[in-house]
Design a protein around this motif. Structure first.
Motif, PDB file in Angstrom:
ATOM      1  N   VAL A   1      17.190  25.244 -22.151  1.00 24.63           N
ATOM      2  CA  VAL A   1      17.756  25.633 -23.440  1.00 24.63           C
ATOM      3  C   VAL A   1      19.207  26.083 -23.287  1.00 24.63           C
ATOM      4  O   VAL A   1      19.579  26.691 -22.277  1.00 24.63           O
ATOM      5  CB  VAL A   1      16.904  26.759 -24.085  1.00 24.63           C
ATOM      6  N   ALA A   2      20.023  25.754 -24.288  1.00 22.96           N
ATOM      7  CA  ALA A   2      21.390  26.268 -24.386  1.00 22.96           C
ATOM      8  C   ALA A   2      21.467  27.138 -25.630  1.00 22.96           C
ATOM      9  O   ALA A   2      20.981  26.745 -26.700  1.00 22.96           O
ATOM     10  CB  ALA A   2      22.394  25.118 -24.491  1.00 22.96           C
ATOM     11  N   ILE A   3      22.060  28.317 -25.506  1.00 25.43           N
ATOM     12  CA  ILE A   3      22.133  29.238 -26.639  1.00 25.43           C
ATOM     13  C   ILE A   3      23.573  29.372 -27.131  1.00 25.43           C
ATOM     14  O   ILE A   3      24.527  29.190 -26.369  1.00 25.43           O
ATOM     15  CB  ILE A   3      21.559  30.628 -26.285  1.00 25.43           C
ATOM     16  N   ASN A   4      23.703  29.692 -28.405  1.00 25.03           N
ATOM     17  CA  ASN A   4      25.012  29.775 -29.039  1.00 25.03           C
ATOM     18  C   ASN A   4      25.638  31.150 -28.812  1.00 25.03           C
ATOM     19  O   ASN A   4      25.929  31.893 -29.760  1.00 25.03           O
ATOM     20  CB  ASN A   4      24.864  29.484 -30.540  1.00 25.03           C
ATOM     21  N   VAL A   5      25.835  31.473 -27.544  1.00 27.45           N
ATOM     22  CA  VAL A   5      26.398  32.776 -27.159  1.00 27.45           C
ATOM     23  C   VAL A   5      27.345  32.576 -25.984  1.00 27.45           C
ATOM     24  O   VAL A   5      27.033  31.849 -25.033  1.00 27.45           O
ATOM     25  CB  VAL A   5      25.292  33.787 -26.754  1.00 27.45           C
TER      26      VAL A   5
ATOM     27  N   ALA B   1      13.442  22.336  -6.401  1.00 24.84           N
ATOM     28  CA  ALA B   1      13.893  22.299  -7.793  1.00 24.84           C
ATOM     29  C   ALA B   1      12.899  23.024  -8.681  1.00 24.84           C
ATOM     30  O   ALA B   1      11.686  22.998  -8.432  1.00 24.84           O
ATOM     31  CB  ALA B   1      14.056  20.851  -8.268  1.00 24.84           C
ATOM     32  N   LEU B   2      13.427  23.669  -9.723  1.00 23.25           N
ATOM     33  CA  LEU B   2      12.618  24.397 -10.690  1.00 23.25           C
ATOM     34  C   LEU B   2      13.156  24.149 -12.099  1.00 23.25           C
ATOM     35  O   LEU B   2      14.299  23.731 -12.270  1.00 23.25           O
ATOM     36  CB  LEU B   2      12.672  25.910 -10.417  1.00 23.25           C
ATOM     37  N   ILE B   3      12.314  24.422 -13.089  1.00 20.20           N
ATOM     38  CA  ILE B   3      12.780  24.509 -14.460  1.00 20.20           C
ATOM     39  C   ILE B   3      13.421  25.887 -14.646  1.00 20.20           C
ATOM     40  O   ILE B   3      12.942  26.880 -14.119  1.00 20.20           O
ATOM     41  CB  ILE B   3      11.606  24.363 -15.456  1.00 20.20           C
ATOM     42  N   SER B   4      14.522  25.932 -15.404  1.00 15.88           N
ATOM     43  CA  SER B   4      15.183  27.199 -15.712  1.00 15.88           C
ATOM     44  C   SER B   4      15.167  27.422 -17.211  1.00 15.88           C
ATOM     45  O   SER B   4      15.419  26.496 -17.992  1.00 15.88           O
ATOM     46  CB  SER B   4      16.631  27.180 -15.206  1.00 15.88           C
ATOM     47  N   ASN B   5      14.884  28.660 -17.600  1.00 18.13           N
ATOM     48  CA  ASN B   5      14.870  29.008 -19.016  1.00 18.13           C
ATOM     49  C   ASN B   5      16.106  29.773 -19.453  1.00 18.13           C
ATOM     50  O   ASN B   5      16.143  30.317 -20.552  1.00 18.13           O
ATOM     51  CB  ASN B   5      13.613  29.823 -19.326  1.00 18.13           C
ATOM     52  N   SER B   6      17.111  29.830 -18.586  1.00 19.96           N
ATOM     53  CA  SER B   6      18.370  30.470 -18.966  1.00 19.96           C
ATOM     54  C   SER B   6      19.526  29.795 -18.252  1.00 19.96           C
ATOM     55  O   SER B   6      19.616  29.840 -17.029  1.00 19.96           O
ATOM     56  CB  SER B   6      18.376  31.962 -18.626  1.00 19.96           C
ATOM     57  N   ALA B   7      20.411  29.195 -19.042  1.00 17.49           N
ATOM     58  CA  ALA B   7      21.635  28.603 -18.497  1.00 17.49           C
ATOM     59  C   ALA B   7      22.765  29.623 -18.455  1.00 17.49           C
ATOM     60  O   ALA B   7      23.922  29.270 -18.288  1.00 17.49           O
ATOM     61  CB  ALA B   7      22.047  27.398 -19.334  1.00 17.49           C
ATOM     62  N   SER B   8      22.409  30.898 -18.636  1.00 19.08           N
ATOM     63  CA  SER B   8      23.354  32.017 -18.667  1.00 19.08           C
ATOM     64  C   SER B   8      24.187  31.951 -19.949  1.00 19.08           C
ATOM     65  O   SER B   8      23.805  31.279 -20.904  1.00 19.08           O
ATOM     66  CB  SER B   8      24.218  32.036 -17.409  1.00 19.08           C
TER      67      SER B   8
ATOM     68  N   HIS C   1      27.822  31.659 -19.792  1.00 13.38           N
ATOM     69  CA  HIS C   1      29.192  31.329 -19.403  1.00 13.38           C
ATOM     70  C   HIS C   1      29.457  29.868 -19.769  1.00 13.38           C
ATOM     71  O   HIS C   1      28.838  29.312 -20.685  1.00 13.38           O
ATOM     72  CB  HIS C   1      29.406  31.615 -17.909  1.00 13.38           C
ATOM     73  N   GLY C   2      30.351  29.243 -19.033  1.00 13.40           N
ATOM     74  CA  GLY C   2      30.796  27.900 -19.396  1.00 13.40           C
ATOM     75  C   GLY C   2      29.734  26.826 -19.277  1.00 13.40           C
ATOM     76  O   GLY C   2      29.735  25.858 -20.051  1.00 13.40           O
ATOM     77  N   CYS C   3      28.827  26.933 -18.306  1.00 15.04           N
ATOM     78  CA  CYS C   3      27.802  25.901 -18.138  1.00 15.04           C
ATOM     79  C   CYS C   3      26.908  25.817 -19.365  1.00 15.04           C
ATOM     80  O   CYS C   3      26.584  24.731 -19.854  1.00 15.04           O
ATOM     81  CB  CYS C   3      26.966  26.185 -16.897  1.00 15.04           C
ATOM     82  N   ASN C   4      26.502  26.973 -19.869  1.00 13.28           N
ATOM     83  CA  ASN C   4      25.708  27.020 -21.093  1.00 13.28           C
ATOM     84  C   ASN C   4      26.486  26.395 -22.253  1.00 13.28           C
ATOM     85  O   ASN C   4      25.922  25.653 -23.072  1.00 13.28           O
ATOM     86  CB  ASN C   4      25.348  28.467 -21.410  1.00 13.28           C
ATOM     87  N   ALA C   5      27.783  26.671 -22.313  1.00  9.59           N
ATOM     88  CA  ALA C   5      28.612  26.128 -23.397  1.00  9.59           C
ATOM     89  C   ALA C   5      28.731  24.611 -23.301  1.00  9.59           C
ATOM     90  O   ALA C   5      28.738  23.915 -24.327  1.00  9.59           O
ATOM     91  CB  ALA C   5      29.994  26.778 -23.379  1.00  9.59           C
ATOM     92  N   VAL C   6      28.831  24.083 -22.089  1.00 13.04           N
ATOM     93  CA  VAL C   6      28.892  22.629 -21.909  1.00 13.04           C
ATOM     94  C   VAL C   6      27.590  21.988 -22.380  1.00 13.04           C
ATOM     95  O   VAL C   6      27.599  20.973 -23.095  1.00 13.04           O
ATOM     96  CB  VAL C   6      29.168  22.279 -20.428  1.00 13.04           C
ATOM     97  N   MET C   7      26.461  22.562 -21.997  1.00 12.86           N
ATOM     98  CA  MET C   7      25.172  22.029 -22.430  1.00 12.86           C
ATOM     99  C   MET C   7      25.042  22.091 -23.945  1.00 12.86           C
ATOM    100  O   MET C   7      24.609  21.122 -24.585  1.00 12.86           O
ATOM    101  CB  MET C   7      24.039  22.809 -21.751  1.00 12.86           C
ATOM    102  N   TYR C   8      25.408  23.223 -24.523  1.00 15.08           N
ATOM    103  CA  TYR C   8      25.334  23.387 -25.970  1.00 15.08           C
ATOM    104  C   TYR C   8      26.211  22.346 -26.671  1.00 15.08           C
ATOM    105  O   TYR C   8      25.798  21.718 -27.660  1.00 15.08           O
ATOM    106  CB  TYR C   8      25.762  24.802 -26.357  1.00 15.08           C
ATOM    107  N   ALA C   9      27.422  22.145 -26.158  1.00 20.26           N
ATOM    108  CA  ALA C   9      28.353  21.213 -26.783  1.00 20.26           C
ATOM    109  C   ALA C   9      27.825  19.786 -26.748  1.00 20.26           C
ATOM    110  O   ALA C   9      27.923  19.053 -27.745  1.00 20.26           O
ATOM    111  CB  ALA C   9      29.717  21.293 -26.093  1.00 20.26           C
TER     112      ALA C   9
ATOM    113  N   CYS D   1      20.437  14.768 -23.679  1.00 22.99           N
ATOM    114  CA  CYS D   1      21.403  15.651 -23.026  1.00 22.99           C
ATOM    115  C   CYS D   1      20.721  16.859 -22.392  1.00 22.99           C
ATOM    116  O   CYS D   1      19.687  17.335 -22.873  1.00 22.99           O
ATOM    117  CB  CYS D   1      22.437  16.144 -24.037  1.00 22.99           C
ATOM    118  N   GLY D   2      21.342  17.362 -21.354  1.00 24.44           N
ATOM    119  CA  GLY D   2      20.860  18.569 -20.709  1.00 24.44           C
ATOM    120  C   GLY D   2      21.785  18.980 -19.586  1.00 24.44           C
ATOM    121  O   GLY D   2      22.913  18.482 -19.476  1.00 24.44           O
ATOM    122  N   PHE D   3      21.305  19.886 -18.750  1.00 27.30           N
ATOM    123  CA  PHE D   3      22.173  20.467 -17.727  1.00 27.30           C
ATOM    124  C   PHE D   3      21.364  20.777 -16.470  1.00 27.30           C
ATOM    125  O   PHE D   3      20.199  21.177 -16.549  1.00 27.30           O
ATOM    126  CB  PHE D   3      22.817  21.758 -18.249  1.00 27.30           C
TER     127      PHE D   3
END
Length: 227
Positions: A93-97, A142-149, A151-159, A173-175
């Motif tokens: 997930v990517a969050i709008n933060v 490898a694992l599934i992650s429920n937080s892309a943090s 910072h910029g990586c989360n913003a790239v995924m969201y975008a 799309c994903g990250f």
């Protein structure tokens, strides 16, 4: 002539020059090295285009010219480094933060939205469980992650997800977050985790292949602790 279908893999540019923690400073982002290594490969009849995106640009400004140039990519897999993580992690997930650990490009948002009024979050449209499973089958932790943090990586995924949604693109799309390479850990004289670039490239390649093989994600309980 039918254009060859393609997959976009992005790596982030240098960042962290103002970070207090020296382990968060990257003159060259290893995720860009992964993208460059995969550039030009052909997997399951799909051409891989690997690009390093300018970290100082707004993520949508950096991604839109790549995603909207001609035939849209079948998939967009963003990559970035997450210092301290022990495995490759496929983001859910990517969050709008935006809530940065340090100033980046002269900005240090503290809880601001990436897009004012935008969707609160987007779920990855990549087959994340199939990707993680394929990475492990290729010999890469490898694992599934429920937080892309936040910072910029989360913003790239969201975008990427927002562009695909707003433009009606078929692109999934994903990250993928990658551990530090050993050279970075050695330079920092750290005892933190690391993973060689060869293994990181193998993981992302396996993730691409799984994406192309699974139009729908596998139904499989994770049965493990996730990030």
């Amino acid at each position: 002539m039918t254009p060859t279908p393609w997959v976009l893999v992005t790596g982030n540019g240098a960042y962290g020059d103002t970070a207090v923690r020296t382990d968060l400073r990257y003159d060259e982002n290893p995720s860009s090295a992964v993208a460059r290594a995969l550039d030009g490969e052909v997997l399951a009849g799909h051409r891989v285009v690997g690009r390093s995106i300018d970290w100082d640009l707004d993520p949508a400004e950096a991604l839109a010219p790549l995603m909207l140039d001609g035939e849209p990519p079948v998939a967009v897999i963003g990559c970035g480094v997450f210092s301290g993580r022990t495995t490759v992690t496929v983001e859910r997930v990517a969050i709008n933060v935006q809530d940065f650990q340090f100033a980046d490009g002269g900005r240090r948002p503290a809880g601001e939205p990436i897009v004012p009024g935008g969707a609160p979050a987007y779920l990855a449209t990549l087959p994340i469980k199939a990707m993680a499973q394929a990475m492990r089958a290729a010999g890469v932790p490898a694992l599934i992650s429920n937080s892309a943090s936040t910072h910029g990586c989360n913003a790239v995924m969201y975008a990427a997800l927002r562009i695909a949604d707003e433009k009606g693109l078929p692109s999934r799309c994903g990250f993928v977050h990658l551990p530090d390479p050993p050279e970075h850990v050695a330079q920092m004289r750290s005892n933190g985790p690391s993973m060689s670039l060869d293994l990181q490239v193998r993981a992302v390649r396996a993730g691409i292949e799984a994406t192309l093989a699974h139009p729908v994600d596998i139904v499989d309980p994770v049965n493990e602790w996730e990030w």
